[in-house]
Design an enzyme around this catalytic site. Structure first.
Site, PDB file in Angstrom:
ATOM      1  CB  THR A 107      25.375  73.029  54.704  1.00  0.00           C
ATOM      2  OG1 THR A 107      23.987  72.738  54.972  1.00  0.00           O
ATOM      3  CG2 THR A 107      25.611  74.506  54.927  1.00  0.00           C
ATOM      4  CG  ASP A 110      26.196  71.422  58.122  1.00  0.00           C
ATOM      5  OD1 ASP A 110      27.259  70.914  58.515  1.00  0.00           O
ATOM      6  OD2 ASP A 110      25.967  72.640  58.177  1.00  0.00           O
ATOM      7  NE  ARG A 257      30.555  72.679  43.990  1.00  0.00           N
ATOM      8  CZ  ARG A 257      29.359  72.904  44.520  1.00  0.00           C
ATOM      9  NH1 ARG A 257      28.984  74.145  44.801  1.00  0.00           N
ATOM     10  NH2 ARG A 257      28.543  71.907  44.787  1.00  0.00           N
ATOM     11  CB  CYS A 342      38.221  77.318  68.188  1.00  0.00           C
ATOM     12  SG  CYS A 342      38.554  77.050  66.428  1.00  0.00           S
ATOM     13  CB  CYS A 370      44.051  73.584  65.457  1.00  0.00           C
ATOM     14  SG  CYS A 370      43.294  74.476  64.076  1.00  0.00           S
TER      15      CYS A 370
END
Length: 409
Positions: A107, A110, A257, A342, A370
């Site tokens: 990730t 993150d 990628r 959300c 959204c």
């Protein structure tokens, strides 16, 4: 094409690593842990900062562990039953201790959001810190942080740490692994709360020394993500943006990628008119390209975090997350006129297995509104203001080398 979601934490040692009197074992590798031999014991776990007793019990043998696994300055006291003075009285002190911070793998965004808090943690405690993460991210970060040991989860070097902390995303109202739900503070800042350090965000340090190899002004874009809710789901948005960028004199380089990505019957493709710079390249090569871009346009995904760390302006398009869920950029694009946020709703739990996750409007004509309601006109308006800001500086280098992301509108 299924992206790998391999992610796991380092498990604590089977028995505590620290030896106390009378064969009492303890450590802080899964919260506070005590393993007691046969006897008549009274155990207390305290918060050393407040003095509050978090747990106490009488026990003949076996385990006592804290429910809280994030950083707490625990104090462990073990008494012989009936005695007033503790046989073991240990307050967590990480100075010059072997400490492990376990991150999930796979990730990019993150890890780039979380890692500065690990550095802050090491600086605060002056511990011998090891961090586990994916090898490609180690290759990117390790040269910039010589005071920290890096390893993959398969081959940790620290086998008997004094303490371990696991930084990740914890759903379902979990307050044992995190002191505050990450959706209330922004997922990256949750690392600061888990590790007990200043939660203000900061970019990672990168090697920005590569020379510019493209003569013309260019903008990097990244349009792909790991689930459809993160995409910009306006049908003509990217085409309008690419055309507008070209009208301003920029080359448009797509650095995802994959040029094409999706699942089942839903697939997303490189925008028409963008130059194909896609591919599985080392992250440092992406840094080298981003460093000299005039700016970057992307989603709430890893390449946006990478671009931010290079110091160039980032136009970030997102609706499933709220504006403070990622790093601050004055060029954030968000539309409040439809359903949104959300990801940050604590009453919902993100389903990693559902590529078309849209918890409020799935299978209706409002699905993904959204970002569907974020128009090309709206994004191009932000781009025009950013372009004007660069031009106003009167420095041609700003168009080829970028400028600091903190400039205002």
């Amino acid at each position: 094409m299924q992206k790998s979601l391999a992610t796991f934490f380092i498990s604590p040692p089977e028995i505590p690593t620290q030896h106390g009197p009378d064969n009492i074992l303890y450590d802080f590798n899964d919260g506070a842990r005590v393993l007691l031999p046969e006897g008549k014991w009274h155990v207390r776990l305290l918060d050393a900062d407040s003095g509050n007793i978090l747990f106490c019990c009488d026990i003949n043998n076996g385990w006592v562990t804290s429910s809280k696994k994030y950083f707490v300055r625990f104090r462990i006291q073990v008494f012989r039953q009936g005695e007033d003075s503790p046989l073991l009285d240990e307050t967590l002190n990480l100075t010059d201790r072997d400490v492990l911070i376990s991150f999930p793998t796979g990730t990019l965004g993150d890890l780039l959001g979380w890692f500065p808090y690990a550095e802050r943690f090491q600086s605060l405690h002056q511990c011998r810190l090891e961090c586990t993460m994916a090898q490609d991210i180690i290759d990117l970060l390790a040269p910039q942080y010589p005071q920290i040991c890096f390893s993959t989860p398969e081959k940790p070097r620290t086998t008997e740490p004094y303490a371990t902390y696991r930084v990740g995303l914890y759903f379902g109202g979990d307050t044992n692994n995190q002191p505050v739900d990450f959706r209330q503070v922004g997922f990256h800042r949750s690392a600061g709360y888990i590790l007990g350090v200043d939660p203000r965000e900061a970019p990672v340090r990168l090697n920005l020394s590569a020379p510019c190899t493209i003569r013309e002004p260019y903008v990097c874009i990244a349009t792909q993500s790991t689930c459809q809710a993160k995409y910009w789901n306006n049908g003509t948005g990217w085409s309008e943006v690419v055309a507008h960028l070209k009208s301003l004199g920029y080359r448009v380089l797509c650095i995802d990628r994959e040029a094409h990505y999706g699942q089942g019957f839903v697939w997303n493709h490189i925008p028409w008119g963008a130059e194909d710079f896609t591919g599985s390249f080392p992250l440092q090569e992406r840094v080298n390209l981003l460093r000299h871009a005039s700016f970057f346009i992307g989603l709430a995904s890893g390449l946006s975090w990478l671009a931010w760390a290079t110091g160039i302006p980032v136009v970030l398009i997102s609706g499933f997350s709220l504006p403070d869920s990622e790093f601050y950029t004055p060029w954030r694009v968000f539309n409040s006129h439809g359903c949104n946020g959300c990801w940050d709703d604590t009453s919902l739990n993100f389903d990693h297995k559902d590529f078309l996750w849209c918890p409020r409007h799935k299978n209706t004509d409002r699905q993904f509104e959204c970002t569907r309601l974020i128009t090309g006109t709206q994004v191009n308006g932000v781009i025009s203001r950013l372009h004007a800001s660069l031009m106003k500086q009167g420095d041609k280098a700003c168009l080829t080398k970028g400028t600091n992301n903190e400039q205002g509108l």
